[in-house]
Design an enzyme around this catalytic site. Sequence first.
Site, PDB file in Angstrom:
ATOM      1  N   GLU A  95       0.841  -1.207   0.000  1.00 63.74           N
ATOM      2  CA  GLU A  95       0.000   0.000   0.000  1.00 63.74           C
ATOM      3  C   GLU A  95       0.872   1.251   0.000  1.00 63.74           C
ATOM      4  O   GLU A  95       2.016   1.223   0.477  1.00 63.74           O
ATOM      5  CB  GLU A  95      -0.913  -0.060   1.240  1.00 63.74           C
ATOM      6  CG  GLU A  95      -1.822   1.111   1.477  1.00 63.74           C
ATOM      7  CD  GLU A  95      -2.864   1.372   0.383  1.00 63.74           C
ATOM      8  OE1 GLU A  95      -2.462   1.540  -0.781  1.00 63.74           O
ATOM      9  OE2 GLU A  95      -4.056   1.435   0.710  1.00 63.74           O
ATOM     10  N   ASP A  96       0.343   2.337  -0.541  1.00 64.84           N
ATOM     11  CA  ASP A  96       1.086   3.601  -0.545  1.00 64.84           C
ATOM     12  C   ASP A  96       1.061   4.273   0.826  1.00 64.84           C
ATOM     13  O   ASP A  96       2.076   4.709   1.334  1.00 64.84           O
ATOM     14  CB  ASP A  96       0.558   4.545  -1.643  1.00 64.84           C
ATOM     15  CG  ASP A  96      -0.957   4.724  -1.620  1.00 64.84           C
ATOM     16  OD1 ASP A  96      -1.632   4.142  -0.743  1.00 64.84           O
ATOM     17  OD2 ASP A  96      -1.470   5.451  -2.488  1.00 64.84           O
ATOM     18  N   ASP A  99      -4.064   5.571   6.252  1.00 55.92           N
ATOM     19  CA  ASP A  99      -4.624   6.763   6.867  1.00 55.92           C
ATOM     20  C   ASP A  99      -5.590   6.301   7.968  1.00 55.92           C
ATOM     21  O   ASP A  99      -5.168   6.025   9.080  1.00 55.92           O
ATOM     22  CB  ASP A  99      -5.298   7.552   5.732  1.00 55.92           C
ATOM     23  CG  ASP A  99      -5.741   8.934   6.125  1.00 55.92           C
ATOM     24  OD1 ASP A  99      -5.046   9.566   6.933  1.00 55.92           O
ATOM     25  OD2 ASP A  99      -6.783   9.395   5.622  1.00 55.92           O
ATOM     26  N   PHE A 148      -1.369  16.182   4.185  1.00 54.87           N
ATOM     27  CA  PHE A 148      -1.735  15.580   2.911  1.00 54.87           C
ATOM     28  C   PHE A 148      -0.519  15.563   2.004  1.00 54.87           C
ATOM     29  O   PHE A 148       0.017  16.611   1.652  1.00 54.87           O
ATOM     30  CB  PHE A 148      -2.892  16.328   2.255  1.00 54.87           C
ATOM     31  CG  PHE A 148      -3.462  15.571   1.101  1.00 54.87           C
ATOM     32  CD1 PHE A 148      -4.376  14.547   1.303  1.00 54.87           C
ATOM     33  CD2 PHE A 148      -3.059  15.856  -0.196  1.00 54.87           C
ATOM     34  CE1 PHE A 148      -4.891  13.815   0.243  1.00 54.87           C
ATOM     35  CE2 PHE A 148      -3.578  15.129  -1.270  1.00 54.87           C
ATOM     36  CZ  PHE A 148      -4.491  14.116  -1.045  1.00 54.87           C
ATOM     37  N   ARG A 161       1.078  12.256  -9.273  1.00 56.49           N
ATOM     38  CA  ARG A 161       1.531  10.878  -9.017  1.00 56.49           C
ATOM     39  C   ARG A 161       2.953  10.650  -9.521  1.00 56.49           C
ATOM     40  O   ARG A 161       3.690   9.846  -8.980  1.00 56.49           O
ATOM     41  CB  ARG A 161       0.621   9.877  -9.741  1.00 56.49           C
ATOM     42  CG  ARG A 161      -0.738   9.705  -9.131  1.00 56.49           C
ATOM     43  CD  ARG A 161      -1.373   8.419  -9.652  1.00 56.49           C
ATOM     44  NE  ARG A 161      -2.830   8.413  -9.515  1.00 56.49           N
ATOM     45  CZ  ARG A 161      -3.473   8.026  -8.412  1.00 56.49           C
ATOM     46  NH1 ARG A 161      -2.798   7.625  -7.360  1.00 56.49           N
ATOM     47  NH2 ARG A 161      -4.786   8.044  -8.363  1.00 56.49           N
TER      48      ARG A 161
HETATM   49  P1  IMP Z   1      -7.526   4.719   4.452  1.00 61.34           P
HETATM   50  O1  IMP Z   1      -8.569   3.729   4.036  1.00 61.34           O
HETATM   51  O2  IMP Z   1      -8.154   5.898   5.160  1.00 61.34           O
HETATM   52  O3  IMP Z   1      -6.383   4.144   5.222  1.00 61.34           O
HETATM   53  O4  IMP Z   1      -7.066   5.394   3.121  1.00 61.34           O
HETATM   54  C1  IMP Z   1      -5.953   5.116   2.453  1.00 61.34           C
HETATM   55  C2  IMP Z   1      -6.057   5.737   1.087  1.00 61.34           C
HETATM   56  O5  IMP Z   1      -6.390   7.134   1.156  1.00 61.34           O
HETATM   57  C3  IMP Z   1      -4.718   5.676   0.420  1.00 61.34           C
HETATM   58  O6  IMP Z   1      -4.598   4.511  -0.341  1.00 61.34           O
HETATM   59  C4  IMP Z   1      -4.715   6.940  -0.417  1.00 61.34           C
HETATM   60  O7  IMP Z   1      -5.278   6.689  -1.676  1.00 61.34           O
HETATM   61  C5  IMP Z   1      -5.596   7.905   0.290  1.00 61.34           C
HETATM   62  N1  IMP Z   1      -4.797   8.895   1.085  1.00 61.34           N
HETATM   63  C6  IMP Z   1      -4.727   8.978   2.427  1.00 61.34           C
HETATM   64  N2  IMP Z   1      -3.906   9.972   2.812  1.00 61.34           N
HETATM   65  C7  IMP Z   1      -3.434  10.526   1.689  1.00 61.34           C
HETATM   66  C8  IMP Z   1      -2.500  11.603   1.415  1.00 61.34           C
HETATM   67  O8  IMP Z   1      -1.923  12.271   2.304  1.00 61.34           O
HETATM   68  N3  IMP Z   1      -2.248  11.859   0.102  1.00 61.34           N
HETATM   69  C9  IMP Z   1      -2.835  11.167  -0.922  1.00 61.34           C
HETATM   70  N4  IMP Z   1      -3.695  10.156  -0.712  1.00 61.34           N
HETATM   71  C10 IMP Z   1      -3.992   9.839   0.570  1.00 61.34           C
HETATM   72 MG    MG Z   2      -4.886   4.839  -2.706  1.00 62.62          MG
END
Ligand code: IMP
Ligand code: MG
Length: 170
Positions: A95-96, A99, A148, A161
């Site tokens: 995963e990138d 959050d 962010f 990206r």
């Molecule tokens: P989660 O389900 O809230 O953990 O969301 C994770 C996803 O939200 C990641 O795969 C990203 O696509 C997006 N995301 C969360 N924080 C950021 C950020 O700071 N920049 C860009 N995308 C983010």
């Molecule tokens: Mg994502």
Amino acid sequence: MEEIKVLISEEELNKRITEIAKQIEKDYDGKEITLICILKGSVFFTVELAKHINGDARLEFIRVSSYEGENSTGEIKMKLDLKDSIQGKDVIVVEDIIDTGRTLSYLIEYLNMKKPNSVKLCTLLDKPSRRVVDVDVDYVGFQIPDKFVIGYGLDADEKYRNLPYIGVIE
Ligand code: IMP
Ligand code: MG
């Protein structure tokens, strides 16, 4: 164009990703690995990681989307499913960024239904202060503050990206 501040440089990213690859190599000790890249954000990270794993690392792709914003239900939608079976495979989800943790907790549950031998989690970035759902992460590149970020796969409305570093829009 907005000003972008570099948070993690390309050099720092490459160094850390190589370290994680070596750790994975050690942990899996020659076993076949299936890396599941979560599109689109994890593409850069997955590729760099895979290049540094000396051994049989295979690639699979999956795409999910989450509804964000004020009316967020935390619901995750499958946009592109796996094409090949992962039954009996040793899987690492790549995963990138984590959050809230919603995407990964959904994915882990989903992938476990496909009966892999094991599932581990690897994320380039982690924002622990934002966690809503608990997830056990096995490999973390960098813990970052609640900002962010963009670049190295991460987007703001599909833009940025392709930046080779992790940045913050000032
Ligand atoms: P989660 O389900 O809230 O953990 O969301 C994770 C996803 O939200 C990641 O795969 C990203 O696509 C997006 N995301 C969360 N924080 C950021 C950020 O700071 N920049 C860009 N995308 C983010
Ligand atoms: Mg994502």
